[in-house]
Design a protein around this motif. Structure first.
Motif, PDB file in Angstrom:
ATOM      1  N   GLY A  78       1.089  -1.158  -0.005  1.00 58.50           N
ATOM      2  CA  GLY A  78      -0.063   0.035   0.054  1.00 58.50           C
ATOM      3  C   GLY A  78       0.561   1.352  -0.284  1.00 58.50           C
ATOM      4  N   PHE A  79       1.858   1.220  -0.712  1.00 52.02           N
ATOM      5  CA  PHE A  79       3.150   2.248  -0.963  1.00 52.02           C
ATOM      6  C   PHE A  79       2.774   2.931  -1.799  1.00 52.02           C
ATOM      7  CE2 PHE A  79       4.033   0.344   3.205  1.00 52.02           C
ATOM      8  CZ  PHE A  79       4.192   1.322   4.874  1.00 52.02           C
ATOM      9  N   HIS A  80       3.530   4.387  -2.031  1.00 48.45           N
ATOM     10  CA  HIS A  80       3.553   5.072  -3.520  1.00 48.45           C
ATOM     11  C   HIS A  80       5.607   4.388  -3.615  1.00 48.45           C
ATOM     12  CE1 HIS A  80       0.077   7.481  -4.490  1.00 48.45           C
ATOM     13  NE2 HIS A  80       0.453   7.334  -3.015  1.00 48.45           N
ATOM     14  N   ILE A  81       5.570   3.541  -4.937  1.00 53.24           N
ATOM     15  CA  ILE A  81       6.543   3.544  -5.231  1.00 53.24           C
ATOM     16  C   ILE A  81       7.105   4.107  -6.804  1.00 53.24           C
ATOM     17  CG2 ILE A  81       7.464   1.044  -4.519  1.00 53.24           C
ATOM     18  CD1 ILE A  81       6.301   1.807  -7.951  1.00 53.24           C
ATOM     19  N   CYS A  82       6.320   5.637  -6.651  1.00 54.64           N
ATOM     20  CA  CYS A  82       6.638   6.713  -8.012  1.00 54.64           C
ATOM     21  C   CYS A  82       7.670   7.803  -7.291  1.00 54.64           C
ATOM     22  CB  CYS A  82       5.389   7.171  -8.236  1.00 54.64           C
ATOM     23  SG  CYS A  82       4.260   8.254  -7.196  1.00 54.64           S
ATOM     24  N   ASN A  83       8.070   8.495  -8.266  1.00 43.71           N
ATOM     25  CA  ASN A  83       9.106   8.993  -8.071  1.00 43.71           C
ATOM     26  C   ASN A  83       8.331  10.674  -7.486  1.00 43.71           C
ATOM     27  OD1 ASN A  83       8.280   9.762 -10.477  1.00 43.71           O
ATOM     28  ND2 ASN A  83      10.135  11.236 -10.412  1.00 43.71           N
TER      29      ASN A  83
END
Length: 63
Positions: free
Chosen positions: A32-37
């Motif tokens: 459930g975490f963002h992995i985008c910059n």
């Protein structure tokens, strides 16, 4: 080259983003975490177009 190395080490045919550092990113994304910059490390409350674009690029083999 990745496919050749995977074959050499007996891991051929893995088309999922679960190799090396990508596995860690995939695990974070699934948790459930963002992995985008743009929002890296923040909790996702909805789908993120930036994260999705990252996976689309990885599936296509581009960077």
């Amino acid at each position: 080259m990745r496919e050749e190395l995977a074959r050499a080490y007996g891991q051929a045919g893995d088309s999922t983003p679960a190799r090396g550092g990508l596995k860690n990113l995939w695990d974070l994304y699934q948790q459930g975490f963002h992995i985008c910059n743009v929002h890296f490390g923040r909790i996702r409350t909805t789908e993120c177009l930036f994260c999705e674009a990252f996976w689309d690029r990885e599936r296509e083999g581009g960077r």
